[in-house]
Design a protein around this motif. Structure first.
Motif, PDB file in Angstrom:
ATOM      1  N   LEU A  28       0.817  -1.207   0.000  1.00  0.00           N
ATOM      2  CA  LEU A  28       0.000   0.000   0.000  1.00  0.00           C
ATOM      3  C   LEU A  28       0.858   1.268   0.000  1.00  0.00           C
ATOM      4  CD1 LEU A  28      -2.779  -1.048   2.540  1.00  0.00           C
ATOM      5  CD2 LEU A  28      -2.826  -1.172   0.030  1.00  0.00           C
ATOM      6  N   ILE A  29       2.125   1.112   0.385  1.00  0.00           N
ATOM      7  CA  ILE A  29       3.041   2.248   0.410  1.00  0.00           C
ATOM      8  C   ILE A  29       4.362   1.816  -0.227  1.00  0.00           C
ATOM      9  CG2 ILE A  29       4.237   3.950   1.836  1.00  0.00           C
ATOM     10  CD1 ILE A  29       2.130   3.463   3.996  1.00  0.00           C
ATOM     11  N   TYR A  30       4.808   2.606  -1.199  1.00  0.00           N
ATOM     12  CA  TYR A  30       6.070   2.350  -1.893  1.00  0.00           C
ATOM     13  C   TYR A  30       7.030   3.503  -1.645  1.00  0.00           C
ATOM     14  CZ  TYR A  30       3.843  -1.276  -4.760  1.00  0.00           C
ATOM     15  OH  TYR A  30       3.198  -2.405  -5.202  1.00  0.00           O
ATOM     16  N   THR A  31       8.311   3.222  -1.872  1.00  0.00           N
ATOM     17  CA  THR A  31       9.347   4.238  -1.833  1.00  0.00           C
ATOM     18  C   THR A  31       9.959   4.334  -3.225  1.00  0.00           C
ATOM     19  OG1 THR A  31       9.838   3.706   0.474  1.00  0.00           O
ATOM     20  CG2 THR A  31      11.523   4.913  -0.739  1.00  0.00           C
ATOM     21  N   CYS A  32      10.128   5.561  -3.702  1.00  0.00           N
ATOM     22  CA  CYS A  32      10.743   5.807  -5.012  1.00  0.00           C
ATOM     23  C   CYS A  32      12.248   5.578  -4.908  1.00  0.00           C
ATOM     24  CB  CYS A  32      10.448   7.237  -5.445  1.00  0.00           C
ATOM     25  SG  CYS A  32      11.098   7.656  -7.065  1.00  0.00           S
ATOM     26  N   THR A  33      12.807   4.779  -5.818  1.00  0.00           N
ATOM     27  CA  THR A  33      14.222   4.418  -5.730  1.00  0.00           C
ATOM     28  C   THR A  33      15.102   5.025  -6.820  1.00  0.00           C
ATOM     29  OG1 THR A  33      13.993   2.464  -7.116  1.00  0.00           O
ATOM     30  CG2 THR A  33      13.629   2.170  -4.747  1.00  0.00           C
ATOM     31  N   GLN A  34      14.513   5.599  -7.872  1.00  0.00           N
ATOM     32  CA  GLN A  34      15.307   6.000  -9.032  1.00  0.00           C
ATOM     33  C   GLN A  34      15.317   7.508  -9.314  1.00  0.00           C
ATOM     34  OE1 GLN A  34      16.907   3.634 -11.119  1.00  0.00           O
ATOM     35  NE2 GLN A  34      16.281   2.004  -9.752  1.00  0.00           N
ATOM     36  N   GLY A  35      14.500   8.266  -8.609  1.00  0.00           N
ATOM     37  CA  GLY A  35      14.418   9.690  -8.900  1.00  0.00           C
ATOM     38  C   GLY A  35      13.437  10.021 -10.016  1.00  0.00           C
ATOM     39  N   VAL A  36      12.824   8.996 -10.581  1.00  0.00           N
ATOM     40  CA  VAL A  36      11.801   9.182 -11.611  1.00  0.00           C
ATOM     41  C   VAL A  36      10.693   8.155 -11.405  1.00  0.00           C
ATOM     42  CG1 VAL A  36      13.344  10.110 -13.386  1.00  0.00           C
ATOM     43  CG2 VAL A  36      12.940   7.651 -13.277  1.00  0.00           C
ATOM     44  N   LEU A  37       9.502   8.507 -11.879  1.00  0.00           N
ATOM     45  CA  LEU A  37       8.376   7.576 -11.896  1.00  0.00           C
ATOM     46  C   LEU A  37       7.869   7.488 -13.322  1.00  0.00           C
ATOM     47  CD1 LEU A  37       6.071   8.549  -8.893  1.00  0.00           C
ATOM     48  CD2 LEU A  37       7.588   6.593  -9.077  1.00  0.00           C
ATOM     49  N   PHE A  38       7.397   6.308 -13.678  1.00  0.00           N
ATOM     50  CA  PHE A  38       6.725   6.113 -14.956  1.00  0.00           C
ATOM     51  C   PHE A  38       5.260   5.870 -14.630  1.00  0.00           C
ATOM     52  CE2 PHE A  38      11.120   5.099 -15.697  1.00  0.00           C
ATOM     53  CZ  PHE A  38      11.373   5.728 -16.910  1.00  0.00           C
ATOM     54  N   LEU A  39       4.388   6.726 -15.156  1.00  0.00           N
ATOM     55  CA  LEU A  39       2.974   6.691 -14.810  1.00  0.00           C
ATOM     56  C   LEU A  39       2.091   6.477 -16.028  1.00  0.00           C
ATOM     57  CD1 LEU A  39       2.847   9.809 -12.454  1.00  0.00           C
ATOM     58  CD2 LEU A  39       2.975   7.412 -11.753  1.00  0.00           C
ATOM     59  N   PRO A  96      11.226  -4.367 -17.653  1.00  0.00           N
ATOM     60  CA  PRO A  96      12.232  -4.105 -18.683  1.00  0.00           C
ATOM     61  C   PRO A  96      11.823  -2.950 -19.594  1.00  0.00           C
ATOM     62  CG  PRO A  96      10.846  -5.939 -19.346  1.00  0.00           C
ATOM     63  CD  PRO A  96      10.407  -5.533 -17.958  1.00  0.00           C
ATOM     64  N   GLY A  97      12.819  -2.359 -20.258  1.00  0.00           N
ATOM     65  CA  GLY A  97      12.550  -1.369 -21.288  1.00  0.00           C
ATOM     66  C   GLY A  97      12.442   0.068 -20.808  1.00  0.00           C
ATOM     67  N   PHE A  98      12.770   0.348 -19.559  1.00  0.00           N
ATOM     68  CA  PHE A  98      12.666   1.710 -19.048  1.00  0.00           C
ATOM     69  C   PHE A  98      14.029   2.296 -18.678  1.00  0.00           C
ATOM     70  CE2 PHE A  98       8.488  -0.085 -18.533  1.00  0.00           C
ATOM     71  CZ  PHE A  98       7.667   0.945 -18.951  1.00  0.00           C
ATOM     72  N   GLY A  99      15.090   1.551 -18.918  1.00  0.00           N
ATOM     73  CA  GLY A  99      16.439   2.043 -18.622  1.00  0.00           C
ATOM     74  C   GLY A  99      16.751   2.119 -17.144  1.00  0.00           C
ATOM     75  N   LEU A 100      16.057   1.347 -16.339  1.00  0.00           N
ATOM     76  CA  LEU A 100      16.273   1.361 -14.901  1.00  0.00           C
ATOM     77  C   LEU A 100      17.228   0.248 -14.480  1.00  0.00           C
ATOM     78  CD1 LEU A 100      12.580   1.785 -13.690  1.00  0.00           C
ATOM     79  CD2 LEU A 100      14.315   3.565 -13.912  1.00  0.00           C
ATOM     80  N   VAL A 101      18.001   0.522 -13.443  1.00  0.00           N
ATOM     81  CA  VAL A 101      18.812  -0.510 -12.806  1.00  0.00           C
ATOM     82  C   VAL A 101      18.130  -0.807 -11.488  1.00  0.00           C
ATOM     83  CG1 VAL A 101      21.063  -1.096 -11.846  1.00  0.00           C
ATOM     84  CG2 VAL A 101      20.914   0.337 -13.896  1.00  0.00           C
ATOM     85  N   GLY A 102      17.412  -1.911 -11.439  1.00  0.00           N
ATOM     86  CA  GLY A 102      16.627  -2.244 -10.257  1.00  0.00           C
ATOM     87  C   GLY A 102      15.211  -1.708 -10.385  1.00  0.00           C
ATOM     88  N   PRO A 103      14.408  -1.916  -9.347  1.00  0.00           N
ATOM     89  CA  PRO A 103      13.004  -1.497  -9.409  1.00  0.00           C
ATOM     90  C   PRO A 103      12.856   0.021  -9.286  1.00  0.00           C
ATOM     91  CG  PRO A 103      13.506  -2.385  -7.250  1.00  0.00           C
ATOM     92  CD  PRO A 103      14.734  -2.600  -8.097  1.00  0.00           C
ATOM     93  N   ALA A 104      11.767   0.552  -9.836  1.00  0.00           N
ATOM     94  CA  ALA A 104      11.457   1.979  -9.709  1.00  0.00           C
ATOM     95  C   ALA A 104      10.859   2.275  -8.346  1.00  0.00           C
ATOM     96  CB  ALA A 104      10.488   2.400 -10.812  1.00  0.00           C
ATOM     97  N   LEU A 105      10.084   1.308  -7.833  1.00  0.00           N
ATOM     98  CA  LEU A 105       9.434   1.442  -6.530  1.00  0.00           C
ATOM     99  C   LEU A 105       9.691   0.186  -5.717  1.00  0.00           C
ATOM    100  CD1 LEU A 105       5.907   2.742  -7.647  1.00  0.00           C
ATOM    101  CD2 LEU A 105       7.801   4.110  -6.752  1.00  0.00           C
ATOM    102  N   VAL A 106       9.856   0.357  -4.415  1.00  0.00           N
ATOM    103  CA  VAL A 106       9.987  -0.794  -3.521  1.00  0.00           C
ATOM    104  C   VAL A 106       9.015  -0.620  -2.357  1.00  0.00           C
ATOM    105  CG1 VAL A 106      12.378  -1.375  -4.098  1.00  0.00           C
ATOM    106  CG2 VAL A 106      11.921   0.261  -2.271  1.00  0.00           C
ATOM    107  N   ASP A 107       8.618  -1.731  -1.778  1.00  0.00           N
ATOM    108  CA  ASP A 107       7.719  -1.743  -0.626  1.00  0.00           C
ATOM    109  C   ASP A 107       8.361  -0.931   0.508  1.00  0.00           C
ATOM    110  OD1 ASP A 107       6.178  -2.341   1.611  1.00  0.00           O
ATOM    111  OD2 ASP A 107       6.102  -4.492   1.198  1.00  0.00           O
ATOM    112  N   ALA A 108       7.671   0.108   0.960  1.00  0.00           N
ATOM    113  CA  ALA A 108       8.208   0.985   1.999  1.00  0.00           C
ATOM    114  C   ALA A 108       8.484   0.229   3.299  1.00  0.00           C
ATOM    115  CB  ALA A 108       7.264   2.152   2.257  1.00  0.00           C
ATOM    116  N   GLU A 109       7.663  -0.770   3.625  1.00  0.00           N
ATOM    117  CA  GLU A 109       7.889  -1.565   4.834  1.00  0.00           C
ATOM    118  C   GLU A 109       9.224  -2.298   4.761  1.00  0.00           C
ATOM    119  OE1 GLU A 109       6.547  -2.500   7.984  1.00  0.00           O
ATOM    120  OE2 GLU A 109       5.674  -0.544   7.604  1.00  0.00           O
TER     121      GLU A 109
END
Length: 131
Positions: A28-39, A96-109
């Motif tokens: 229910l709560i994520y933390t942004c890990t990359q400095g960008v979001l894809f929406l 895949p396909g967004f140029g990210l290294v690792g996930p964009a969002l991770v479970d905040a818990e």
């Protein structure tokens, strides 16, 4: 297509919404890990239009718990519009396909007790990238 219940009793049944690609047990709560979001700013996660927005690392993203997996393997979390200043749609968690290294969002818990370490190479004398 079957109706899928969302928080607040609202019902949606987009024509291309594939039930077998939806799970209801996401965070229910994520933390942004990359400095960008894809929406995907639409209630239907199958829409093709994706917007890239800047968000600070560590920014909190609120979700409904619904996850949708796209045809190419991208995992998207439905935004909780009641806790996200009325913002509707789906945010990329990983894929895949967004140029990210690792996930964009991770479970905040899961990240509550983690420490972030960043390594910056100040010279390119050793271009191997090994630190």
């Amino acid at each position: 297509a079957a109706m899928l219940a969302k928080d607040g009793g609202q019902q949606v049944a987009p024509a291309d919404f594939e039930e077998h690609k939806v799970s209801e047990d996401g965070p229910l709560i994520y933390t942004c890990t990359q400095g960008v979001l894809f929406l995907k700013r639409n209630e239907d996660p199958t829409v093709k239009r994706i917007v890239k927005v800047n968000r600070p690392v560590g920014d909190v993203i609120y979700a409904t718990g619904l996850l949708w997996t796209g045809a190419r393997g991208g995992v998207w979390a439905e935004l909780d519009e009641t806790r996200s200043n009325g913002e509707i749609g789906w945010a990329l968690v990983s894929g895949p396909g967004f140029g990210l290294v690792g996930p964009a969002l991770v479970d905040a818990e899961a990240t509550r007790d983690m420490l972030e370490v960043r390594v910056l190479l100040l010279s390119d004398e050793d271009s191997s990238g090994i630190v």
